[in-house]
Design an enzyme around this catalytic site. Structure first.
Site, PDB file in Angstrom:
ATOM      1  N   HIS A   1     -10.556  -5.352   4.835  1.00 19.15           N
ATOM      2  CA  HIS A   1      -9.468  -5.395   5.776  1.00 19.15           C
ATOM      3  C   HIS A   1     -10.192  -6.259   6.877  1.00 19.15           C
ATOM      4  CE1 HIS A   1      -7.328  -3.539   9.317  1.00 19.15           C
ATOM      5  NE2 HIS A   1      -6.361  -3.541   8.317  1.00 19.15           N
TER       6      HIS A   1
ATOM      7  N   ASP B   1       5.048  -4.374   6.193  1.00 24.12           N
ATOM      8  CA  ASP B   1       3.772  -3.973   7.127  1.00 24.12           C
ATOM      9  C   ASP B   1       4.488  -2.856   7.862  1.00 24.12           C
ATOM     10  OD1 ASP B   1       1.109  -3.601   7.813  1.00 24.12           O
ATOM     11  OD2 ASP B   1       0.967  -5.285   8.932  1.00 24.12           O
TER      12      ASP B   1
ATOM     13  N   HIS C   1       0.786  -8.393   2.149  1.00 25.02           N
ATOM     14  CA  HIS C   1       1.477  -8.686   3.485  1.00 25.02           C
ATOM     15  C   HIS C   1       0.865  -9.521   4.300  1.00 25.02           C
ATOM     16  CE1 HIS C   1      -1.923  -5.674   4.168  1.00 25.02           C
ATOM     17  NE2 HIS C   1      -1.750  -5.451   5.338  1.00 25.02           N
TER      18      HIS C   1
ATOM     19  N   HIS D   1      -5.857 -10.046   4.444  1.00 23.43           N
ATOM     20  CA  HIS D   1      -7.032  -9.665   5.368  1.00 23.43           C
ATOM     21  C   HIS D   1      -8.113 -10.646   4.815  1.00 23.43           C
ATOM     22  CE1 HIS D   1      -5.203  -6.675   7.869  1.00 23.43           C
ATOM     23  NE2 HIS D   1      -4.747  -6.464   7.055  1.00 23.43           N
TER      24      HIS D   1
ATOM     25  N   HIS E   1       3.522  -3.289   1.395  1.00 26.20           N
ATOM     26  CA  HIS E   1       2.720  -2.818   2.380  1.00 26.20           C
ATOM     27  C   HIS E   1       3.510  -1.872   3.501  1.00 26.20           C
ATOM     28  CE1 HIS E   1      -1.438  -2.227   3.648  1.00 26.20           C
ATOM     29  NE2 HIS E   1      -0.944  -2.073   4.853  1.00 26.20           N
TER      30      HIS E   1
ATOM     31  N   ASP F   1       2.655   1.654   6.169  1.00 25.45           N
ATOM     32  CA  ASP F   1       1.599   2.323   6.797  1.00 25.45           C
ATOM     33  C   ASP F   1       2.000   3.841   7.229  1.00 25.45           C
ATOM     34  OD1 ASP F   1      -1.293   1.057   6.776  1.00 25.45           O
ATOM     35  OD2 ASP F   1      -0.222  -0.524   7.604  1.00 25.45           O
TER      36      ASP F   1
ATOM     37  N   GLU G   1      -6.230  -0.262   1.222  1.00 25.92           N
ATOM     38  CA  GLU G   1      -6.221  -1.501   2.126  1.00 25.92           C
ATOM     39  C   GLU G   1      -7.767  -1.495   2.654  1.00 25.92           C
ATOM     40  OE1 GLU G   1      -3.991  -1.551   5.642  1.00 25.92           O
ATOM     41  OE2 GLU G   1      -3.879  -3.669   5.656  1.00 25.92           O
TER      42      GLU G   1
END
Ligand SMILES: *[C@@H]1O[C@H](CO)[C@@H](O)[C@H](O)[C@H]1NC(C)=O
Ligand SMILES: *[C@@H]1O[C@H](CO)[C@@H](O)[C@H](O)[C@H]1NC(C)=O
Ligand SMILES: *[C@@H]1O[C@H](CO)[C@@H](O)[C@H](O)[C@H]1NC(C)=O
Ligand SMILES: [Zn+2]
Length: 411
Positions: free
Chosen positions: A168, A305, A236, A215, A36, A38, A141
């Site tokens: 999420h 992450d 993650h 999540h 993961h 971003d 995600e």
């Protein structure tokens, strides 16, 4: 004398270097596949996805955890780039924004073909390894990104999505998120909803999309681990036993991870690693050790992450630092095979199992979510009958049955 006291610090330094050298040697043939990252979200926030802006050049990008030189220094050979849109887009423009984040990942691959190779299969990852490119995959995600539509799920698969995080930090109409476990949100589906939630999992299995349980609530974890015909990942998440944050994976779920051949890719965010604002690399290694102890070395991976979090451990400040973490595992006597597993082989095993369990010849799932599960303020209802659907309306059904029977003078 060789054992002069003043030599010992030097010996210690040499030993540390030896593990780092060994880590880099291993990573030359088995680079890291991270679960993961971003960066696409940063590209939206900083440049509104205008990749041709001068400051957006990924070879010189500053202020982020990720850029091309750092990826090279970190021996990153595979990355699930996150196509993320926040929960406040749910019932608004979630699908459009998800499509735009998928598009920006495709454009990254197109603009930097020397560095990135967009791939959609385990075979594609192995090919990118051979050519020294960063195998680039798309993870979406949050279940809100499909807007409760199996058609959207399938379309995202065709655009390259190879994992979907079921939620999420918000419930969807068919799956509960981790904030249910903190008491901040009410449970809605008791995990996965019986009808639509389970059909999403079946359809992901059919297509070959990895189910990601970062999540989600513990009930959702258990339901998905039970329902899925293929192993799953936590892209993650870290270990709850070491830091009691509800984003982490509890030990009883780690047992299910072990039983199903699934994978936990450890999150480096300080708040999940140490339950504090400060953390260090050694504490991340503690999470890897714990997951290995409970679920086996085959259940461990990395899901840093990076560029999705604001605080990272000392020693793991950006994507160039993976070799230091690998050196720490070697120092803790992980075998070379275990290290290669955590780096890439475990993810490849899971992905291959997901591919093998997929079956595009099987009939697609068709049953739409019930309309009354959806927030109707911003949507049309084509396809849904204007009249109440009988099976949704037991009272109406009973009334019309009664009328029918009365008409037939049977009552
Ligand atoms: C990024 O910058 C490098 C070095 O200045 C340059 O060679 C490259 O063409 C740029 N790439 C893009 C896509 O603008
Ligand atoms: C799912 O749960 C049911 C009921 O508890 C159990 O019988 C079954 O073995 C489980 N299946 C898997 C794959 O875990
Ligand atoms: C990492 O942090 C822990 C907890 O604060 C501490 O005990 C440990 O000594 C630190 N390790 C290093 C290598 O700094
Ligand atoms: Zn996340």
């Amino acid at each position: 004398m060789w054992t002069c006291w003043w030599l010992w610090p030097l010996v210690a330094v040499c030993a540390a270097d030896q593990f780092l050298d060994q880590a880099k040697r291993i990573m030359q043939t088995t680079p890291v596949i991270d679960g993961h990252n971003d960066l696409p979200w940063q590209l939206l926030l900083r440049f509104n996805n205008e990749l041709r802006q001068k400051d957006a050049n990924l070879t010189s990008l500053t202020g982020t955890h990720t850029n091309i030189p750092k990826l090279k220094a970190g021996f990153v050979g595979g990355q699930f780039w996150s196509a993320y849109t926040p929960c406040d887009t749910q019932n608004k423009d979630a699908v459009k924004r998800t499509l735009e984040q998928i598009d920006v990942i495709h454009r990254m691959c197109q603009m930097y073909p020397e560095t990135f190779q967009c791939v959609t299969s385990s075979q594609g990852i192995r090919e990118a390894f051979r050519t020294g490119k960063v195998a680039s995959l798309i993870g979406v995600e949050g279940g809100h990104s499909i807007d409760s539509s199996l058609g959207v799920l399938r379309a995202l698969y065709h655009l390259g999505m190879r994992y979907l995080t079921l939620t999420h930090s918000c419930n969807t109409p068919w799956a509960d998120n981790w904030l249910v476990d903190t008491g901040d949100h009410d449970a809605q589906s008791g995990g996965l909803s019986d009808d639509f939630g389970k059909s999403v999992v079946r359809e992901m299995n059919r297509l070959g999309i990895i189910i990601d349980l970062a999540h989600v609530s513990v009930a959702t974890m258990k339901a998905a681990l039970n329902q899925s015909q293929a192993p799953v990942i936590f892209s993650h998440s870290s270990a709850f036993a070491l830091c009691k944050h509800r984003r982490n994976v509890p030990d009883d779920v780690l047992q299910l991870v072990k039983q199903t051949g699934s994978l936990v890719m450890v999150n480096f965010y300080n708040d999940y690693v140490a339950c504090k604002r400060e953390a260090n690399l050694s504490q991340v290694a503690d999470h890897l050790d714990h997951i290995k102890k409970v679920a086996g070395a085959g259940a461990v991976g990395f899901g840093g992450d990076f560029d999705g979090v604001t605080r990272l451990p000392v020693g793991l400040e950006d994507v160039s630092k993976y070799p230091n973490l690998v050196a720490e595992l070697l120092r803790r006597q992980w075998t070379e095979a275990e290290v290669r597993g955590a780096l890439a082989d475990n993810l490849l095993r899971v992905f291959e199992a997901v591919e093998q369990a997929s079956n595009h010849a099987r009939e697609p799932e068709e049953m739409p979510i019930e309309q009354n599960y959806l927030d109707s303020s911003c949507r049309t209802s084509y396809g849904y009958s204007a009249a109440p659907r009988l099976h949704l309306q037991p009272a109406a059904l009973l009334a019309s049955l009664t009328a029918l029977l009365l008409g037939l003078r049977l009552l």
